[in-house]
Design a protein around this motif. Structure first.
Motif, PDB file in Angstrom:
ATOM      1  N   ILE A  19       0.817  -1.216   0.000  1.00  0.00           N
ATOM      2  CA  ILE A  19       0.000   0.000   0.000  1.00  0.00           C
ATOM      3  C   ILE A  19       0.850   1.265   0.000  1.00  0.00           C
ATOM      4  CG2 ILE A  19      -0.262   0.149   2.517  1.00  0.00           C
ATOM      5  CD1 ILE A  19      -2.977   0.912  -0.084  1.00  0.00           C
ATOM      6  N   ASP A  20       1.957   1.270   0.757  1.00  0.00           N
ATOM      7  CA  ASP A  20       2.789   2.468   0.808  1.00  0.00           C
ATOM      8  C   ASP A  20       3.335   2.832  -0.565  1.00  0.00           C
ATOM      9  OD1 ASP A  20       2.348   2.622   3.514  1.00  0.00           O
ATOM     10  OD2 ASP A  20       4.248   1.673   4.076  1.00  0.00           O
ATOM     11  N   GLU A  21       3.797   1.828  -1.290  1.00  0.00           N
ATOM     12  CA  GLU A  21       4.345   2.073  -2.622  1.00  0.00           C
ATOM     13  C   GLU A  21       3.269   2.607  -3.563  1.00  0.00           C
ATOM     14  OE1 GLU A  21       4.688  -0.665  -0.885  1.00  0.00           O
ATOM     15  OE2 GLU A  21       6.843  -0.721  -0.415  1.00  0.00           O
ATOM     16  N   GLN A  22       2.055   2.042  -3.445  1.00  0.00           N
ATOM     17  CA  GLN A  22       0.981   2.490  -4.321  1.00  0.00           C
ATOM     18  C   GLN A  22       0.560   3.922  -4.017  1.00  0.00           C
ATOM     19  OE1 GLN A  22      -2.178  -0.471  -5.282  1.00  0.00           O
ATOM     20  NE2 GLN A  22      -1.142  -1.744  -3.762  1.00  0.00           N
ATOM     21  N   VAL A  23       0.472   4.250  -2.740  1.00  0.00           N
ATOM     22  CA  VAL A  23       0.115   5.613  -2.356  1.00  0.00           C
ATOM     23  C   VAL A  23       1.163   6.600  -2.858  1.00  0.00           C
ATOM     24  CG1 VAL A  23      -0.180   7.200  -0.416  1.00  0.00           C
ATOM     25  CG2 VAL A  23      -1.247   4.951  -0.352  1.00  0.00           C
ATOM     26  N   GLU A  24       2.407   6.275  -2.669  1.00  0.00           N
ATOM     27  CA  GLU A  24       3.486   7.172  -3.090  1.00  0.00           C
ATOM     28  C   GLU A  24       3.512   7.337  -4.609  1.00  0.00           C
ATOM     29  OE1 GLU A  24       6.815   5.352  -1.213  1.00  0.00           O
ATOM     30  OE2 GLU A  24       6.256   6.078   0.786  1.00  0.00           O
ATOM     31  N   ARG A  25       3.160   6.260  -5.328  1.00  0.00           N
ATOM     32  CA  ARG A  25       3.116   6.358  -6.795  1.00  0.00           C
ATOM     33  C   ARG A  25       1.996   7.307  -7.237  1.00  0.00           C
ATOM     34  NH1 ARG A  25      -0.176   3.915 -10.050  1.00  0.00           N
ATOM     35  NH2 ARG A  25      -0.708   2.270  -8.552  1.00  0.00           N
ATOM     36  N   VAL A  26       0.829   7.164  -6.639  1.00  0.00           N
ATOM     37  CA  VAL A  26      -0.292   8.034  -6.985  1.00  0.00           C
ATOM     38  C   VAL A  26       0.019   9.484  -6.623  1.00  0.00           C
ATOM     39  CG1 VAL A  26      -2.690   8.595  -6.437  1.00  0.00           C
ATOM     40  CG2 VAL A  26      -2.031   6.221  -6.817  1.00  0.00           C
ATOM     41  N   MET A  27       0.617   9.695  -5.461  1.00  0.00           N
ATOM     42  CA  MET A  27       0.976  11.053  -5.056  1.00  0.00           C
ATOM     43  C   MET A  27       1.959  11.689  -6.033  1.00  0.00           C
ATOM     44  SD  MET A  27       1.319  10.603  -0.908  1.00  0.00           S
ATOM     45  CE  MET A  27       2.012  12.246  -0.711  1.00  0.00           C
ATOM     46  N   ALA A  28       2.910  10.902  -6.494  1.00  0.00           N
ATOM     47  CA  ALA A  28       3.882  11.426  -7.452  1.00  0.00           C
ATOM     48  C   ALA A  28       3.210  11.773  -8.774  1.00  0.00           C
ATOM     49  CB  ALA A  28       4.996  10.404  -7.669  1.00  0.00           C
ATOM     50  N   GLU A  29       2.318  10.895  -9.246  1.00  0.00           N
ATOM     51  CA  GLU A  29       1.640  11.128 -10.518  1.00  0.00           C
ATOM     52  C   GLU A  29       0.767  12.382 -10.482  1.00  0.00           C
ATOM     53  OE1 GLU A  29      -0.517   7.603 -11.418  1.00  0.00           O
ATOM     54  OE2 GLU A  29       1.273   6.436 -11.926  1.00  0.00           O
TER      55      GLU A  29
END
Length: 281
Positions: free
Chosen positions: A41-51
């Protein structure tokens, strides 16, 4: 508080896209992970935040009545070292409207307010542009965005008004659709709903939210104004994405414009988990 389940109001159609993105990725994580519903989940959240160029976010998850995640990501202010935590106070914007409908529901539960009795019976000075609407409009109409009024948001950006003054000016705001003809989102009508609730209860919207929701739910980090939010050491700064860049912007002070019930609340992930649990229960 069974009345809370009887009136579900719609949040703003302009609610930030990242809420949808985070909801979808959470659904995917929970459905695809048999042992750990939060795997990755952390990786997915950080990816969405970056996008989406989001400086900071806070996320909470409840599964089977238990909080399984309460976590902050990123920074409270772009370019700063201040980390977001699960206690960081963010503006929750139009989610504040659900608190307004909730306090009205408590008054209905107590028999002090009726969803379908004309507002004018509780507020004799209440007057809309159309005299027929003045006589018929109810609390249910205010909360379900079917008054026939367009947004008229110029009023809540142009003039500092007390809630009573805002209500007094409604008579000059023309509708653009027939009464109860359809859905038209209105911040101003929620301001009216909050004012009516305060008048019926012999207090004001701020106190109603504090006494009937914040205190019973132990939402000690939640506020009803920008001024209060700024007193919290751990608060997030508002940002705007413009031409591919993200910059800080000033807080909008709902209180100064008399429209606090439509969007003034500041809260944290930990506090909002308590509020969510109320509805899940």
């Amino acid at each position: 508080m069974s009345q809370l389940t009887r009136l579900v109001t719609r949040c703003t159609p302009l609610l930030h896209r990242w809420l949808l993105a985070l909801t979808l990725l959470l659904a995917a994580a929970v459905s695809n992970a048999s042992t750990d519903p939060l795997a990755g989940i952390d990786e997915q959240v950080e990816r969405v935040m970056a996008e989406l160029q989001i400086p900071g976010a806070a996320l909470g998850v409840i599964v089977d009545g238990k909080v399984i995640l309460a976590r902050g990501y990123g920074r409270r202010e772009v370019g700063s070292a201040s980390r977001v935590t699960a206690d960081t106070v963010f503006s929750i914007a139009s989610m504040s409207k659900s608190f307004t409908s909730a306090v009205l529901a408590t008054l209905v539960e107590e028999g002090k307010l009726d969803w379908d009795r004309p507002v004018r019976q509780y507020l004799p000075q209440f007057e809309m542009y159309d005299p027929a609407v003045t006589q018929q409009l109810t609390a249910r109409d205010l909360l379900t965005h079917r008054t026939g009024m367009p947004r008229h948001d110029f009023l809540r950006f142009s003039t500092h008004l007390q809630p009573a003054e805002l209500v007094a000016r409604l008579r000059y705001l023309p509708p653009n659709r027939p009464f109860r003809d359809g859905y038209q989102y209105s911040n101003i009508m929620y301001a009216v709903a909050g004012y009516v609730a305060g008048e019926v209860a012999g207090t004001n919207w701020n106190e109603l939210v504090r006494v009937r929701l914040f205190e019973p739910l132990a939402m000690h980090n939640s506020t009803t104004s920008v001024t209060e939010s700024l007193r919290r050491a751990d608060h997030a700064i508002p940002h705007l994405r413009e031409q591919g860049k993200v910059r800080t912007i000033p807080f909008y002070d709902h209180m100064k414009f008399g429209v606090a019930p439509g969007g003034a609340i500041g809260s944290s992930a930990n506090d909002m988990l308590k509020y969510l649990q109320l509805y899940l229960n």
